[in-house]
Design an enzyme around this catalytic site. Sequence first.
Site, PDB file in Angstrom:
ATOM      1  N   GLU A 306       1.092  -1.095  -0.159  1.00 40.26           N
ATOM      2  CA  GLU A 306      -0.138   0.080   0.009  1.00 40.26           C
ATOM      3  C   GLU A 306       0.844   1.273  -0.115  1.00 40.26           C
ATOM      4  O   GLU A 306       2.058   1.119   0.466  1.00 40.26           O
ATOM      5  CB  GLU A 306      -0.872   0.085   1.193  1.00 40.26           C
ATOM      6  CG  GLU A 306      -2.028  -0.950   1.151  1.00 40.26           C
ATOM      7  CD  GLU A 306      -2.752  -1.297   2.735  1.00 40.26           C
ATOM      8  OE1 GLU A 306      -2.186  -0.228   3.566  1.00 40.26           O
ATOM      9  OE2 GLU A 306      -3.521  -1.732   2.766  1.00 40.26           O
ATOM     10  N   LYS A 308       2.399   4.348   1.484  1.00 37.88           N
ATOM     11  CA  LYS A 308       2.581   4.816   2.729  1.00 37.88           C
ATOM     12  C   LYS A 308       2.465   6.545   2.807  1.00 37.88           C
ATOM     13  O   LYS A 308       3.178   7.116   2.310  1.00 37.88           O
ATOM     14  CB  LYS A 308       3.988   4.510   3.483  1.00 37.88           C
ATOM     15  CG  LYS A 308       4.081   4.939   4.724  1.00 37.88           C
ATOM     16  CD  LYS A 308       5.554   4.396   5.243  1.00 37.88           C
ATOM     17  CE  LYS A 308       5.604   4.549   6.858  1.00 37.88           C
ATOM     18  NZ  LYS A 308       5.329   5.849   7.424  1.00 37.88           N
ATOM     19  N   ARG A 313      -1.765   9.597  11.614  1.00 33.66           N
ATOM     20  CA  ARG A 313      -2.550   8.556  12.019  1.00 33.66           C
ATOM     21  C   ARG A 313      -3.682   8.997  12.612  1.00 33.66           C
ATOM     22  O   ARG A 313      -3.736   9.890  13.516  1.00 33.66           O
ATOM     23  CB  ARG A 313      -1.799   7.456  12.850  1.00 33.66           C
ATOM     24  CG  ARG A 313      -2.504   6.101  12.964  1.00 33.66           C
ATOM     25  CD  ARG A 313      -1.423   5.101  12.566  1.00 33.66           C
ATOM     26  NE  ARG A 313      -2.196   4.042  12.519  1.00 33.66           N
ATOM     27  CZ  ARG A 313      -1.497   2.646  12.531  1.00 33.66           C
ATOM     28  NH1 ARG A 313      -0.099   2.640  12.663  1.00 33.66           N
ATOM     29  NH2 ARG A 313      -2.108   1.445  12.358  1.00 33.66           N
ATOM     30  N   ARG A 348      -2.377   8.401  17.253  1.00 32.23           N
ATOM     31  CA  ARG A 348      -1.517   7.411  17.301  1.00 32.23           C
ATOM     32  C   ARG A 348      -1.415   6.980  18.736  1.00 32.23           C
ATOM     33  O   ARG A 348      -0.977   5.900  19.222  1.00 32.23           O
ATOM     34  CB  ARG A 348      -0.238   7.764  16.692  1.00 32.23           C
ATOM     35  CG  ARG A 348       0.739   6.581  16.654  1.00 32.23           C
ATOM     36  CD  ARG A 348       2.184   7.433  15.986  1.00 32.23           C
ATOM     37  NE  ARG A 348       3.159   6.263  15.750  1.00 32.23           N
ATOM     38  CZ  ARG A 348       3.793   5.586  16.730  1.00 32.23           C
ATOM     39  NH1 ARG A 348       3.772   5.899  17.928  1.00 32.23           N
ATOM     40  NH2 ARG A 348       4.608   5.001  16.411  1.00 32.23           N
ATOM     41  N   GLU A 479       5.485   8.659   1.245  1.00 33.49           N
ATOM     42  CA  GLU A 479       6.676   8.483   1.928  1.00 33.49           C
ATOM     43  C   GLU A 479       7.535   7.125   1.540  1.00 33.49           C
ATOM     44  O   GLU A 479       8.557   6.956   1.744  1.00 33.49           O
ATOM     45  CB  GLU A 479       6.636   8.286   3.417  1.00 33.49           C
ATOM     46  CG  GLU A 479       6.653   9.510   4.249  1.00 33.49           C
ATOM     47  CD  GLU A 479       6.797   8.841   5.457  1.00 33.49           C
ATOM     48  OE1 GLU A 479       7.766   9.152   6.570  1.00 33.49           O
ATOM     49  OE2 GLU A 479       5.755   8.164   6.148  1.00 33.49           O
ATOM     50  N   ARG A 498       4.481  -3.658  17.219  1.00 37.24           N
ATOM     51  CA  ARG A 498       5.390  -3.493  16.045  1.00 37.24           C
ATOM     52  C   ARG A 498       5.596  -4.903  15.459  1.00 37.24           C
ATOM     53  O   ARG A 498       6.323  -5.432  15.931  1.00 37.24           O
ATOM     54  CB  ARG A 498       6.519  -2.781  16.137  1.00 37.24           C
ATOM     55  CG  ARG A 498       7.232  -2.048  15.325  1.00 37.24           C
ATOM     56  CD  ARG A 498       8.419  -1.263  15.620  1.00 37.24           C
ATOM     57  NE  ARG A 498       8.431   0.038  16.336  1.00 37.24           N
ATOM     58  CZ  ARG A 498       7.596   1.172  15.587  1.00 37.24           C
ATOM     59  NH1 ARG A 498       7.687   1.031  14.185  1.00 37.24           N
ATOM     60  NH2 ARG A 498       7.461   2.385  16.096  1.00 37.24           N
ATOM     61  N   LYS A 504       7.760  -1.568   6.540  1.00 36.98           N
ATOM     62  CA  LYS A 504       7.640  -0.228   5.643  1.00 36.98           C
ATOM     63  C   LYS A 504       8.934  -0.111   4.996  1.00 36.98           C
ATOM     64  O   LYS A 504       9.967  -0.274   5.335  1.00 36.98           O
ATOM     65  CB  LYS A 504       7.456   1.012   6.791  1.00 36.98           C
ATOM     66  CG  LYS A 504       8.403   0.893   7.861  1.00 36.98           C
ATOM     67  CD  LYS A 504       8.015   2.239   8.854  1.00 36.98           C
ATOM     68  CE  LYS A 504       8.740   2.223   9.971  1.00 36.98           C
ATOM     69  NZ  LYS A 504       8.390   3.257  10.961  1.00 36.98           N
TER      70      LYS A 504
END
Length: 680
Positions: A306, A308, A313, A348, A479, A498, A504
């Site tokens: 996807e 980024k 957030r 977030r 990004e 995480r 990422k």
Amino acid sequence: QTTLKSKAKDPYPDWKPGEPVPYAALCTTFSLIEMTTKRLIIQAHCSLFLRQVLRLTPGDLLPTVLLMINKLAADYAGVELGIGESLIMKAVGETTGRSLQVIKQHQKEIGDLGLVAVKSRANQPTMFKPKPLTVRGVHKGLMDIATVTGNGAQGRKVDAIKKLLSAADGHMSGKVDITKDKGGASEAKFVVRFLEGKLRLGLAEKTVLVSLAQAMVCHEIESKQESGAVPSTDELAKGESILKEVYSELPSYEVIIPAMLEHGIFKLHENCKLQPGVPLKPMLAKPTKAITEVLDRFENQTFTCEYKYDGERAQIHYVAKDSRMQYKGPAAAATKTSTGAISAIFSRNSEDLSKKYPDILAKLNTWVKSDTKSFVLDCETVAWDLVEKKVLPFQQLMTRKKKDVKIEDVKVKVCVFAFDLLFLNGEAVVKKSLRDRRELLSNAFNPIEGEFAFATHMDGQELDDIQHFLDESVKASCEGLMVKMLDGKESGYEPSKRSRNWLKIKKDYLSGIGDSLDLVVLGAYYGRGKRTSVYGAFLLACYNSNTDTYETVCNIGTGFSEAILEELYTQLKDIVIDRPKPFYSHSTGNPHQPDVWFEPKYVWEVKTADLTLSPRYKAGSKEGVDPSGEKGISLRFPRFIKLRDDKKPDMATSSRQVAEMYRKQESVTKNKGPSVDDDF
Ligand code: ATP
């Protein structure tokens, strides 16, 4: 385990059933915990105490747990003490009849405000015996401090602190030798440390959660069966796993504890589920620095890529008017829309962003299909160029006001890019595969150009596909990419983790260390030349969650414009402290000590060329990166990118992550070396 399974002795004998939990009892437990670093012993003290609370005064369980985790309420309630070191010093001075100068001097010598308070308190003759503090009284007193607003707020906060401090330690007498006994179970010490935001007991929130589960299991088994009954290891493990799972979907002791007291721990998951109004801690991604690393990780498994998006957030919660019974979350975090629906939007950090994005909340009901009655969405809000119809840089979004935004004043329009669905029409969907969640998401909403869109995705599995998609994402001002496991159990949404099921790839870091770091500013050096009126360089640190300390990682003086240096100076000069906090891990021997130290408050995003070992810094020194244990990890050529005001200091990059980045870099050069798999 032995203490858990036996019919244990109460850790604090002088408290009768039904009486409010004495604060002295909690402080006794704190001091026992302070004497050890062994997690299992800490856990045993903690659960023993909670067992006693459950047996004698279960109504006080909630404030007890909150004080143990150094919080007054869940994050979304937005309760902040709003006091710094100088205010606490003032209150300690005034309570004990000492001048601010004397207190400052003691603080310089001792370096721990909690102990300064004990010292001042112990030397003071006690004229009368104050009424003993209780846990619920201290919680309320602290809440009063947090909720003071308006004219003269600072003065009234000091008065409220003084009230607590003068009632503290009614039971203590004689002099306390700070150097020997660390202030023991002193109430003043723990009140002050709470005010400072760090109890420094090595008591992690996770340990409190596990202890709470154990205490509850023991209590239930004991009260159901004949006296002497002890829980089995299976029962303890089951209770623990239920509470952990419930907490991950519903991280609110305010909701969980009353439900647990009513229904018992073994039925908790039937009564306490993910619900709109209570934000979940978001799932996070692991960094990578090469597309090949992604392919290695997902070998033989289907994944999806996807864009980024580079924004903020946002977790959006919504319940339509006719389904409002589903909204059980606290009213504070709920906004009624014109259609009578209830909605909220969280950061977030689980902070309530509803007053920042009223423009989003006002449009929610136009994005949903008619049979979408309730949802929790995970998304990114991104600044949007209405004319060019494209994404704008993150900096544009940052120019929006943070609070009390009026829709008519909004200049920077945002588009919401939704990438995950966690709850739909009364049901949590976090355990479903990402493929299924994505389908539910696309069936439940109507995209509207420039307002609401699904994150652009691509399901090709080849290196070329990914490379092409990455280039496209960069062209679309993103990004980089998020690469996610698509099918099977592993692709479920993992709150607060995480996870290696989300990777990422940032465009800038493909040749660097894979990610930027988010670091806490601990100190600064005065500028030279053009920069004399501001700070010219800074000392930064990462966060070690095991020891609850900040470990220094670099000095930084690059990447700042003159304007940003001025802004940072204005921000930071208000949080200057006289000496480093005792929970700063920094090298004391080197001649490059900062000119000023700060309270740990601000987090900055920083890029680096690579990581190296250095005796000047402490980052990761407890993670075994240097066999001699003398060197820490440091950043080479660090460069300031931006302020991360969506992160609190304890959400900075962890020492473990820094060590992981360092090892990965090593393993790339040496083509070997393990990779740590978890943040915690
Ligand atoms: P970063 O500095 O990269 O934003 P982070 O620690 O805030 O790091 P990570 O989990 O490392 O968070 O990176 C994921 C972040 O990227 C999310 O927090 C979210 O804000 C943002 N994001 C943008 N697009 C997506 C997407 N399609 N899926 C998930 N997260 C996305």
